[in-house]
Scaffold this active site. Sequence first.
Site, short mmCIF file in Angstrom:
data_model
loop_
_atom_site.label_atom_id
_atom_site.label_comp_id
_atom_site.label_asym_id
_atom_site.label_seq_id
_atom_site.Cartn_x
_atom_site.Cartn_y
_atom_site.Cartn_z
N LYS A 134 19.69 -25.38 -20.97
CA LYS A 134 18.44 -26.07 -21.32
C LYS A 134 18.17 -26.00 -22.83
CE LYS A 134 15.72 -23.57 -18.63
NZ LYS A 134 16.69 -22.59 -18.09
N ARG A 186 7.84 -22.52 -15.04
CA ARG A 186 8.69 -21.71 -14.17
C ARG A 186 7.99 -21.29 -12.89
NH1 ARG A 186 11.84 -19.60 -19.27
NH2 ARG A 186 13.52 -18.55 -18.25
N ARG A 192 27.37 -14.54 -23.24
CA ARG A 192 26.54 -15.23 -24.23
C ARG A 192 26.07 -14.29 -25.33
NH1 ARG A 192 20.99 -18.38 -22.63
NH2 ARG A 192 20.18 -16.33 -22.07
N ARG A 220 21.49 -10.60 -25.90
CA ARG A 220 20.10 -10.43 -25.48
C ARG A 220 20.02 -9.32 -24.45
NH1 ARG A 220 17.55 -16.29 -24.14
NH2 ARG A 220 16.73 -15.05 -22.43
N ARG A 228 16.58 -12.16 -13.12
CA ARG A 228 16.20 -13.52 -13.58
C ARG A 228 16.61 -14.57 -12.56
NH1 ARG A 228 19.14 -13.59 -18.97
NH2 ARG A 228 18.16 -15.58 -19.43
P1 AMP Z 1 14.35 -17.77 -21.72
O1 AMP Z 1 14.69 -17.61 -23.15
O2 AMP Z 1 13.83 -19.13 -21.41
O3 AMP Z 1 15.46 -17.36 -20.80
O4 AMP Z 1 13.14 -16.76 -21.44
C1 AMP Z 1 13.30 -15.37 -21.62
C2 AMP Z 1 12.24 -14.61 -20.86
O5 AMP Z 1 10.94 -14.95 -21.35
C3 AMP Z 1 12.18 -14.89 -19.36
O6 AMP Z 1 13.13 -14.16 -18.62
C4 AMP Z 1 10.74 -14.46 -19.07
O7 AMP Z 1 10.61 -13.07 -19.03
C5 AMP Z 1 9.99 -14.97 -20.29
N1 AMP Z 1 9.52 -16.38 -20.10
C6 AMP Z 1 9.86 -17.46 -20.85
N2 AMP Z 1 9.25 -18.57 -20.40
C7 AMP Z 1 8.51 -18.19 -19.33
C8 AMP Z 1 7.66 -18.87 -18.41
N3 AMP Z 1 7.43 -20.20 -18.50
N4 AMP Z 1 7.06 -18.14 -17.45
C9 AMP Z 1 7.24 -16.82 -17.34
N5 AMP Z 1 8.05 -16.12 -18.14
C10 AMP Z 1 8.68 -16.78 -19.15
#
Ligand code: AMP
Length: 221
Positions: free
Chosen positions: A13, A88, A127, A156, A167
């Site tokens: 994404k 989400r 990654r 990360r 996740r």
């Molecule tokens: P991402 O970089 O999109 O994988 O997001 C990393 C982490 O940020 C996720 O695993 C969640 O802990 C938090 N996070 C990001 N966006 C959201 C969202 N819309 N709702 C809840 N948690 C989020």
Amino acid sequence: MNIVLLGPPGAGKGTQGERIAQTFNIPKLATGDVLREAVRQATPQGLAAKRFMDRGDLVPDSVILGIMKEALARPAAANGVVLDGVVRTVPQAEGLARVLGELGRTLDVVLLFDVDEEELVRRLSTRTVCEKCQSPYTGREPGSTCDKCGGTLVRRKDDEPDAIRTRMRAYREQTAPVIEWYRARAREGALRGQSAARVVSVDAIGAVDDVSARVLTALGK
Ligand code: AMP
């Protein structure tokens, strides 16, 4: 054009969102990036979010709705925005519809990234991301240099095996139902002759350029 990108972690994404944003000349909002920046700056929001993020759990909806509201009200977002990982949970989808409605805007497209879980685990566990500009890389070792900004690539914390499993579970249990929520709205809209976001699915397996081509076709470019 307001676009929601929906798909499991590691589906691409972020990478595709960047390309969509460039093609349509609109900003991209990634709540994950906003939260990681808040963690780095040790703001109260960052400190509160960190423990959820490190474990791979979702942060509370109220935090996400606050970020959404502020970002969408910015003039830069007036002509549209790419929302990467912003929606989400079903309450977040409802909140987004409300925020856009208050601004007199609507959601145009929900783009679903279709990838199987085995491929995702492989991608996430190999990654690295640039600690400065957040660009993701597959199969490049931590400590390498970012091609885009010269920053250092790091793993990360939530790309560790336990957090990856958490996740994926959060995706299956909390995010996958959002797809059906949007599909139901699209069906209802069609029945009532009202506009609703188009839900389109793209095969997200393959080379980045091939996936991009599919994504842009799905968006009518
Ligand atoms: P991402 O970089 O999109 O994988 O997001 C990393 C982490 O940020 C996720 O695993 C969640 O802990 C938090 N996070 C990001 N966006 C959201 C969202 N819309 N709702 C809840 N948690 C989020």
